[in-house]
Design a protein around this motif. Structure first.
Motif, mmCIF file in Angstrom:
data_model
loop_
_atom_site.group_PDB
_atom_site.id
_atom_site.type_symbol
_atom_site.label_atom_id
_atom_site.label_comp_id
_atom_site.label_asym_id
_atom_site.label_seq_id
_atom_site.Cartn_x
_atom_site.Cartn_y
_atom_site.Cartn_z
ATOM 1 N N ASP A 16 32.665 45.204 38.488
ATOM 2 C CA ASP A 16 32.429 44.640 39.823
ATOM 3 C C ASP A 16 31.852 43.231 39.749
ATOM 4 O O ASP A 16 32.233 42.359 40.528
ATOM 5 C CB ASP A 16 31.512 45.552 40.639
ATOM 6 C CG ASP A 16 32.201 46.848 41.026
ATOM 7 O OD1 ASP A 16 33.408 46.813 41.351
ATOM 8 O OD2 ASP A 16 31.534 47.899 40.996
ATOM 9 N N LYS A 19 34.745 40.942 38.802
ATOM 10 C CA LYS A 19 35.657 40.742 39.938
ATOM 11 C C LYS A 19 35.037 39.797 40.958
ATOM 12 O O LYS A 19 35.715 38.905 41.480
ATOM 13 C CB LYS A 19 36.011 42.086 40.575
ATOM 14 C CG LYS A 19 37.025 41.962 41.692
ATOM 15 C CD LYS A 19 37.415 43.309 42.259
ATOM 16 C CE LYS A 19 38.406 43.132 43.398
ATOM 17 N NZ LYS A 19 38.747 44.418 44.020
ATOM 18 N N PRO A 29 42.668 38.627 43.815
ATOM 19 C CA PRO A 29 42.655 39.994 43.283
ATOM 20 C C PRO A 29 43.994 40.694 43.545
ATOM 21 O O PRO A 29 44.280 41.095 44.663
ATOM 22 C CB PRO A 29 41.506 40.657 44.048
ATOM 23 C CG PRO A 29 41.380 39.875 45.318
ATOM 24 C CD PRO A 29 41.864 38.478 45.013
ATOM 25 N N ASP A 32 43.484 46.521 41.829
ATOM 26 C CA ASP A 32 42.235 47.177 41.455
ATOM 27 C C ASP A 32 42.499 48.665 41.601
ATOM 28 O O ASP A 32 42.383 49.225 42.685
ATOM 29 C CB ASP A 32 41.075 46.710 42.336
ATOM 30 C CG ASP A 32 39.723 47.234 41.866
ATOM 31 O OD1 ASP A 32 39.688 48.176 41.051
ATOM 32 O OD2 ASP A 32 38.705 46.707 42.332
ATOM 33 N N ARG A 40 39.917 51.910 34.913
ATOM 34 C CA ARG A 40 39.970 51.060 36.104
ATOM 35 C C ARG A 40 40.621 49.757 35.677
ATOM 36 O O ARG A 40 40.155 49.105 34.746
ATOM 37 C CB ARG A 40 38.587 50.789 36.672
ATOM 38 C CG ARG A 40 38.626 49.890 37.911
ATOM 39 C CD ARG A 40 37.268 49.718 38.520
ATOM 40 N NE ARG A 40 37.276 48.739 39.599
ATOM 41 C CZ ARG A 40 36.200 48.189 40.106
ATOM 42 N NH1 ARG A 40 34.996 48.534 39.641
ATOM 43 N NH2 ARG A 40 36.286 47.309 41.072
ATOM 44 N N VAL A 42 41.823 46.024 36.767
ATOM 45 C CA VAL A 42 41.715 44.929 37.732
ATOM 46 C C VAL A 42 42.536 43.769 37.182
ATOM 47 O O VAL A 42 42.373 43.378 36.031
ATOM 48 C CB VAL A 42 40.245 44.493 37.942
ATOM 49 C CG1 VAL A 42 40.165 43.313 38.898
ATOM 50 C CG2 VAL A 42 39.411 45.660 38.446
ATOM 51 N N GLY A 56 38.619 45.642 33.046
ATOM 52 C CA GLY A 56 38.265 46.885 33.710
ATOM 53 C C GLY A 56 37.616 47.865 32.767
ATOM 54 O O GLY A 56 37.125 47.513 31.695
#
Length: 124
Positions: A16, A19, A29, A32, A40, A42, A56
């Motif tokens: 997070d 990002k 972005p 995600d 995860r 991204v 991620g």
């Protein structure tokens, strides 16, 4: 046959936070997704770029220090530096070399970035 580089993978310790950092400096972005509790993914793209970055959970196994240096190319090095500073990023002064002008910065995980401006591409 074309061989295109489209995604560079970065190690990060906080998805997070990474990002948020890249969104602040203007990256889009793209994805995600969490297909499982262990993954995860991204993906983010700099404005005007055909190459994205991805990071991620479960993406890069060893989030060790600095995977290397990545380079962004711009048409106005001073505007790029100002945009980084306005986003709260510690960016270097403009480093003027005979072959180009550069600004350097790190993301929160210590991944190094160079921003390059090549005067001969834009000046006549």
């Amino acid at each position: 046959m074309d061989w295109t580089l489209e995604v560079a993978f970065l190690p990060v310790t906080d998805v997070d936070r990474a990002k948020n950092f890249y969104t602040r400096i203007g990256f889009h972005p793209d994805h995600d997704q969490s297909p499982s509790d262990d993954i995860r993914f991204v993906q983010m793209t700099p404005p005007g770029s055909a190459c994205s970055i991805a990071f991620g959970k479960g993406i890069v196994e060893d989030p060790g220090p600095n995977v290397g240096q990545l380079m962004l190319c711009v048409s106005d090095i001073n505007a790029a530096r100002t945009q980084l500073l306005d986003a709260g990023v510690e960016a270097s002064e403009v480093d003027v070399q005979p072959w180009g002008h550069f600004v350097y910065f790190d993301d929160p995980d210590g991944n190094h970035w160079n921003v390059q401006y090549l005067p001969y591409r834009y000046e006549s």
